[in-house]
Design an enzyme around this catalytic site. Structure first.
Site, PDB file in Angstrom:
ATOM      1  N   GLY A  46       0.871  -1.169   0.000  1.00 26.86           N
ATOM      2  CA  GLY A  46       0.000   0.000   0.000  1.00 26.86           C
ATOM      3  C   GLY A  46       0.909   1.221   0.000  1.00 26.86           C
ATOM      4  O   GLY A  46       1.928   1.215  -0.674  1.00 26.86           O
ATOM      5  N   SER A  48       3.286   3.203   2.418  1.00 23.53           N
ATOM      6  CA  SER A  48       3.872   2.988   3.750  1.00 23.53           C
ATOM      7  C   SER A  48       3.668   4.177   4.687  1.00 23.53           C
ATOM      8  O   SER A  48       3.488   3.993   5.889  1.00 23.53           O
ATOM      9  CB  SER A  48       5.356   2.648   3.624  1.00 23.53           C
ATOM     10  OG  SER A  48       6.035   3.631   2.881  1.00 23.53           O
ATOM     11  N   CYS A  75       6.276  -5.342   0.501  1.00 29.05           N
ATOM     12  CA  CYS A  75       6.347  -4.045  -0.168  1.00 29.05           C
ATOM     13  C   CYS A  75       6.254  -2.903   0.859  1.00 29.05           C
ATOM     14  O   CYS A  75       7.193  -2.717   1.617  1.00 29.05           O
ATOM     15  CB  CYS A  75       5.285  -3.982  -1.257  1.00 29.05           C
ATOM     16  SG  CYS A  75       5.768  -2.845  -2.555  1.00 29.05           S
ATOM     17  N   ARG A 101      12.996   3.477  -1.070  1.00 29.39           N
ATOM     18  CA  ARG A 101      11.594   3.400  -1.529  1.00 29.39           C
ATOM     19  C   ARG A 101      11.512   3.659  -3.029  1.00 29.39           C
ATOM     20  O   ARG A 101      12.329   4.398  -3.576  1.00 29.39           O
ATOM     21  CB  ARG A 101      10.735   4.424  -0.792  1.00 29.39           C
ATOM     22  CG  ARG A 101      10.497   4.090   0.654  1.00 29.39           C
ATOM     23  CD  ARG A 101       9.680   5.168   1.328  1.00 29.39           C
ATOM     24  NE  ARG A 101       8.339   5.251   0.782  1.00 29.39           N
ATOM     25  CZ  ARG A 101       7.537   6.305   0.951  1.00 29.39           C
ATOM     26  NH1 ARG A 101       7.947   7.343   1.641  1.00 29.39           N
ATOM     27  NH2 ARG A 101       6.332   6.297   0.424  1.00 29.39           N
ATOM     28  N   ILE A 128       5.338  -3.780  -7.417  1.00 31.59           N
ATOM     29  CA  ILE A 128       4.502  -2.604  -7.669  1.00 31.59           C
ATOM     30  C   ILE A 128       5.085  -1.415  -6.897  1.00 31.59           C
ATOM     31  O   ILE A 128       5.033  -1.395  -5.662  1.00 31.59           O
ATOM     32  CB  ILE A 128       3.039  -2.863  -7.233  1.00 31.59           C
ATOM     33  CG1 ILE A 128       2.486  -4.121  -7.943  1.00 31.59           C
ATOM     34  CG2 ILE A 128       2.163  -1.648  -7.529  1.00 31.59           C
ATOM     35  CD1 ILE A 128       1.150  -4.598  -7.415  1.00 31.59           C
ATOM     36  N   HIS A 163       4.875  -8.427  -4.150  1.00 32.17           N
ATOM     37  CA  HIS A 163       3.565  -8.883  -3.651  1.00 32.17           C
ATOM     38  C   HIS A 163       3.449 -10.384  -3.886  1.00 32.17           C
ATOM     39  O   HIS A 163       3.500 -10.825  -5.030  1.00 32.17           O
ATOM     40  CB  HIS A 163       2.438  -8.172  -4.407  1.00 32.17           C
ATOM     41  CG  HIS A 163       2.276  -6.738  -4.016  1.00 32.17           C
ATOM     42  ND1 HIS A 163       1.175  -6.271  -3.342  1.00 32.17           N
ATOM     43  CD2 HIS A 163       3.086  -5.673  -4.185  1.00 32.17           C
ATOM     44  CE1 HIS A 163       1.305  -4.974  -3.126  1.00 32.17           C
ATOM     45  NE2 HIS A 163       2.456  -4.578  -3.634  1.00 32.17           N
ATOM     46  N   GLU A 165       0.692 -12.203  -3.003  1.00 25.89           N
ATOM     47  CA  GLU A 165      -0.710 -12.623  -2.865  1.00 25.89           C
ATOM     48  C   GLU A 165      -1.480 -12.576  -4.175  1.00 25.89           C
ATOM     49  O   GLU A 165      -2.580 -13.112  -4.274  1.00 25.89           O
ATOM     50  CB  GLU A 165      -1.421 -11.722  -1.831  1.00 25.89           C
ATOM     51  CG  GLU A 165      -1.789 -10.301  -2.297  1.00 25.89           C
ATOM     52  CD  GLU A 165      -0.619  -9.330  -2.349  1.00 25.89           C
ATOM     53  OE1 GLU A 165       0.522  -9.748  -2.046  1.00 25.89           O
ATOM     54  OE2 GLU A 165      -0.825  -8.160  -2.721  1.00 25.89           O
TER      55      GLU A 165
HETATM   56  N1  GLN Z   1       5.852   2.696  -3.014  1.00 25.40           N
HETATM   57  C1  GLN Z   1       5.097   2.333  -1.832  1.00 25.40           C
HETATM   58  C2  GLN Z   1       5.705   3.001  -0.594  1.00 25.40           C
HETATM   59  O1  GLN Z   1       6.768   3.554  -0.659  1.00 25.40           O
HETATM   60  C3  GLN Z   1       5.057   0.824  -1.668  1.00 25.40           C
HETATM   61  C4  GLN Z   1       4.293   0.200  -2.807  1.00 25.40           C
HETATM   62  C5  GLN Z   1       3.609  -1.085  -2.479  1.00 25.40           C
HETATM   63  O2  GLN Z   1       3.417  -1.434  -1.333  1.00 25.40           O
HETATM   64  N2  GLN Z   1       3.178  -1.787  -3.507  1.00 25.40           N
HETATM   65  O3  GLN Z   1       5.081   2.990   0.417  1.00 25.40           O
END
Ligand code: GLN
Length: 180
Positions: A46, A48, A75, A101, A128, A163, A165
């Protein structure tokens, strides 16, 4: 045994379905009371910064640390459990690694690739806006992509830059459960 999946953002039901397909009870965690009697917790992907802020506001991160609850961070979840994120500490500093990140840059925000994971074999990894692991301290590297770690464990904690899942493959969730 019952495990939790942090329900703030991300593929919460997908993670729950995978645990249930393995015959393990899994519940959504929204507040500290939901952490009672859990054996481990997944922090999904998601954003962070958003997930971290809400975990702090609700006292969830402190409670996880106090209960010494094993965490599988994927992630954004990995970002939150890393000791060094571009010079700052994650809110749950459980893995001795350094992260950047969005490490693959904006033009390659998402990609998938076949990984080879120690003790598992081939696994389709979906990246992602993924972070990149720049340095591994005490952790054990379980998978790499282009010579960089993408999956690390330290004690019972597990961190993945990708990911696991998306395709419903349960092997990584099983590895987490087997270590609890
Ligand atoms: N780019 C998001 C972050 O820095 C992480 C992306 C993800 O969880 N798919 O929080």
């Amino acid at each position: 045994m019952e495990v939790g999946v942090l329900d703030i953002q991300g593929d919460v039901s997908e993670h729950i379905n995978i645990f249930e397909s393995l015959g393990v009870k899994a519940k959504k965690v929204r507040r500290t009371a939901d952490l009672e009697n859990l054996s481990g917790i997944v922090i999904p992907g998601g954003e962070s910064t958003v997930i971290g802020r809400i975990m702090l506001e609700r006292g969830i991160s402190i409670e996880i640390l106090e209960k010494e609850l094993p965490v599988m961070g994927t992630c954004a979840g990995l970002i939150l459990i890393s000791k060094d994120v571009e010079g700052r500490q994650g809110i749950l500093p459980l893995l001795d690694i350094s992260l950047k990140r969005n490490g693959y840059g904006s033009q390659r925000e998402s990609f998938e690739t076949d990984l080879v994971i120690n003790g598992i074999g081939r696994f389709r990894g979906v990246f992602i806006r993924a972070p990149r692991i720049i340095k591994v301290g005490k952790g054990e590297v379980l998978a790499s992509y282009k010579n960089e770690a993408v999956m690390v464990s330290e004690g019972k904690n597990l961190g993945l830059t990708f990911h696991p899942e998306i395709y419903g493959d349960s092997k990584i969730h099983k590895l987490f459960l087997d270590r609890l």
